[in-house]
Write a protein that holds these residues in place. Structure first.
Motif, PDB file in Angstrom:
ATOM      1  N   TYR A  35       0.866  -1.279   0.100  1.00  0.00           N
ATOM      2  CA  TYR A  35      -0.031   0.061   0.074  1.00  0.00           C
ATOM      3  C   TYR A  35       0.970   1.314  -0.078  1.00  0.00           C
ATOM      4  CZ  TYR A  35      -3.821  -3.067   1.514  1.00  0.00           C
ATOM      5  OH  TYR A  35      -4.687  -3.908   1.949  1.00  0.00           O
ATOM      6  N   LEU A  43      -4.881   4.212   3.270  1.00  0.00           N
ATOM      7  CA  LEU A  43      -4.044   3.547   2.333  1.00  0.00           C
ATOM      8  C   LEU A  43      -4.404   2.982   1.087  1.00  0.00           C
ATOM      9  CD1 LEU A  43      -2.838   3.132   5.377  1.00  0.00           C
ATOM     10  CD2 LEU A  43      -1.963   1.066   4.724  1.00  0.00           C
TER      11      LEU A  43
ATOM     12  N   TYR B  32     -17.981  -6.636   5.361  1.00  0.00           N
ATOM     13  CA  TYR B  32     -17.262  -6.660   6.354  1.00  0.00           C
ATOM     14  C   TYR B  32     -16.751  -5.060   6.434  1.00  0.00           C
ATOM     15  CZ  TYR B  32     -16.870 -11.340   7.849  1.00  0.00           C
ATOM     16  OH  TYR B  32     -17.335 -12.670   8.381  1.00  0.00           O
ATOM     17  N   ILE B  34     -13.993  -2.835   9.027  1.00  0.00           N
ATOM     18  CA  ILE B  34     -12.931  -2.919   9.977  1.00  0.00           C
ATOM     19  C   ILE B  34     -12.367  -1.552  10.371  1.00  0.00           C
ATOM     20  CG2 ILE B  34     -10.839  -3.780  10.476  1.00  0.00           C
ATOM     21  CD1 ILE B  34     -11.277  -5.647   7.628  1.00  0.00           C
ATOM     22  N   TYR B  36      -9.165   0.327  11.929  1.00  0.00           N
ATOM     23  CA  TYR B  36      -7.720   0.225  12.349  1.00  0.00           C
ATOM     24  C   TYR B  36      -7.200   1.504  12.994  1.00  0.00           C
ATOM     25  CZ  TYR B  36      -6.890  -3.578   8.965  1.00  0.00           C
ATOM     26  OH  TYR B  36      -7.037  -4.714   8.160  1.00  0.00           O
ATOM     27  N   PHE B  46      -5.185  -3.594  13.657  1.00  0.00           N
ATOM     28  CA  PHE B  46      -6.543  -4.085  13.475  1.00  0.00           C
ATOM     29  C   PHE B  46      -7.196  -3.681  15.124  1.00  0.00           C
ATOM     30  CE2 PHE B  46     -10.052  -6.847  12.978  1.00  0.00           C
ATOM     31  CZ  PHE B  46     -10.400  -7.303  14.068  1.00  0.00           C
ATOM     32  N   ASP B  49     -13.720  -5.616  14.048  1.00  0.00           N
ATOM     33  CA  ASP B  49     -14.472  -5.629  12.979  1.00  0.00           C
ATOM     34  C   ASP B  49     -15.962  -6.026  13.240  1.00  0.00           C
ATOM     35  OD1 ASP B  49     -13.249  -9.016  11.673  1.00  0.00           O
ATOM     36  OD2 ASP B  49     -14.510  -8.374  13.474  1.00  0.00           O
ATOM     37  N   ARG B  51     -19.369  -7.593  10.886  1.00  0.00           N
ATOM     38  CA  ARG B  51     -19.972  -8.167   9.527  1.00  0.00           C
ATOM     39  C   ARG B  51     -21.417  -7.271   9.122  1.00  0.00           C
ATOM     40  NH1 ARG B  51     -20.350 -14.644   8.247  1.00  0.00           N
ATOM     41  NH2 ARG B  51     -20.994 -14.497   6.272  1.00  0.00           N
ATOM     42  N   PHE B  89      -8.920   4.493  11.076  1.00  0.00           N
ATOM     43  CA  PHE B  89      -9.336   4.323   9.976  1.00  0.00           C
ATOM     44  C   PHE B  89     -10.670   3.406   9.655  1.00  0.00           C
ATOM     45  CE2 PHE B  89      -6.064   6.591   7.199  1.00  0.00           C
ATOM     46  CZ  PHE B  89      -5.013   6.393   7.948  1.00  0.00           C
ATOM     47  N   ILE B  93     -14.508  -4.284   3.328  1.00  0.00           N
ATOM     48  CA  ILE B  93     -14.131  -5.459   2.360  1.00  0.00           C
ATOM     49  C   ILE B  93     -15.483  -5.741   1.368  1.00  0.00           C
ATOM     50  CG2 ILE B  93     -13.786  -7.812   2.300  1.00  0.00           C
ATOM     51  CD1 ILE B  93     -11.764  -6.893   3.546  1.00  0.00           C
ATOM     52  N   ARG B  98     -11.919  -9.654  -2.025  1.00  0.00           N
ATOM     53  CA  ARG B  98     -11.767  -9.564  -0.597  1.00  0.00           C
ATOM     54  C   ARG B  98     -10.492  -8.525  -0.109  1.00  0.00           C
ATOM     55  NH1 ARG B  98     -16.082 -10.293   0.229  1.00  0.00           N
ATOM     56  NH2 ARG B  98     -15.857 -10.973   2.447  1.00  0.00           N
ATOM     57  N   GLN B  99     -10.562  -7.527  -1.132  1.00  0.00           N
ATOM     58  CA  GLN B  99      -9.548  -6.426  -0.749  1.00  0.00           C
ATOM     59  C   GLN B  99      -9.967  -5.420   0.288  1.00  0.00           C
ATOM     60  OE1 GLN B  99      -6.676  -7.556  -1.539  1.00  0.00           O
ATOM     61  NE2 GLN B  99      -6.791  -8.571  -3.321  1.00  0.00           N
ATOM     62  N   LEU B 100      -9.111  -4.746   1.062  1.00  0.00           N
ATOM     63  CA  LEU B 100      -9.513  -3.553   1.903  1.00  0.00           C
ATOM     64  C   LEU B 100      -9.499  -2.405   1.012  1.00  0.00           C
ATOM     65  CD1 LEU B 100      -7.271  -4.326   4.633  1.00  0.00           C
ATOM     66  CD2 LEU B 100      -9.843  -4.353   4.893  1.00  0.00           C
ATOM     67  N   PHE B 102      -9.807   1.678   2.227  1.00  0.00           N
ATOM     68  CA  PHE B 102      -9.743   2.515   3.275  1.00  0.00           C
ATOM     69  C   PHE B 102     -10.327   3.779   3.178  1.00  0.00           C
ATOM     70  CE2 PHE B 102      -6.772   0.332   6.517  1.00  0.00           C
ATOM     71  CZ  PHE B 102      -6.174  -0.635   5.662  1.00  0.00           C
TER      72      PHE B 102
END
Lengths: 115, 112
Positions: A35, A43, B32, B34, B36, B46, B49, B51, B89, B93, B98-100, B102
């Motif tokens: 990232y 990011l 999902y 999350i 951070y 982390f 999280d 769902r 942050f 997902i 399944r990428q993050l 932000f």
């Protein structure tokens, strides 16, 4: 080594130079990610690798390349650096699906300045 | 395109008070979310999280609330401590990869 390490910690680079940022993890995680984080922003994914021998493009892949020759290492290369690549670069790894997504663990980052 | 974003870029709270950090998202397909925490000079860590089929989840001193009707996510920190000072942050997902993705972050400062 414990977790994820990145090298160098910081670097000042002249535009046009080639640079490789190193990332190593000792957790035997299958997936790894790169990232970039620009000032005041979240990011953004550059490239990723779901397993050794495979790589994929993220949101901002242009100007960057990666390789995944083995499980532990995931270097990021800037073939010809430009000032817009000045950023903080984070490497992350993931053991795989956990409750439906890949939980990611992040390295300490590399601060890169391109002049 | 669809994205995750934050309402407030900075938040200052007194030590011992509760903190609430907000996040708006626009991708209704995200399943999902999350939170951070990123301390100065470090990578994101982390926190918790949730769902998309839940509306509340609690951890140690933290609670995440999800309101899918208005596409809003919040992180509540109870009895905020100096060590909670950081950038927070939210991330989502989405999709088969399944990428993050932000959001841009909120700077939390805990005042003595």
């Amino acid at each position: 080594i414990a977790g994820i390490t990145q090298a160098p910690t910081s670097q000042i680079l002249a535009a046009g130079r080639r640079m490789t940022l190193r990332c190593t993890q000792d957790m035997r995680h299958n997936a790894m990610y790169w990232y970039r984080q620009d000032l005041g922003l979240g990011l953004r994914l550059i490239h990723y690798s779901n397993t050794a021998g495979t790589t994929g493009k993220g949101e901002v892949p242009d100007g960057y390349s990666v390789s995944r020759a083995n499980t532990d290492d995931f270097p990021l290369t800037l073939a010809s650096a430009v000032p817009s690549q000045t950023s903080v670069y984070f490497c992350a790894s993931s053991p795989g699906l956990r409750g439906g997504y890949n939980e990611q663990f992040f390295g300490p980052g590399t601060r890169l300045t391109v002049l | 395109g669809e994205s995750v974003g934050l309402h407030l870029p900075t938040l200052s709270v007194q030590e011992g008070d509760n903190s609430i950090i907000n996040c708006a998202y626009s991708n209704s397909a995200s399943d999902y979310f999350i939170w951070y925490k990123q301390e100065s000079g470090k990578g994101p860590q982390f926190i918790i999280d949730i769902r998309s089929n839940m509306d509340k989840r609690q951890g140690q001193r933290v609670t995440v609330l999800l309101n899918k009707t208005v596409k809003h996510l919040s992180l509540q920190i109870a009895a905020t401590q100096p060590g909670d000072s950081a950038v927070y942050f939210c991330a989502e997902i989405t999709g088969s990869a399944r990428q993050l993705t932000f959001g841009s972050g909120t700077q939390l400062t805990v005042l003595p």
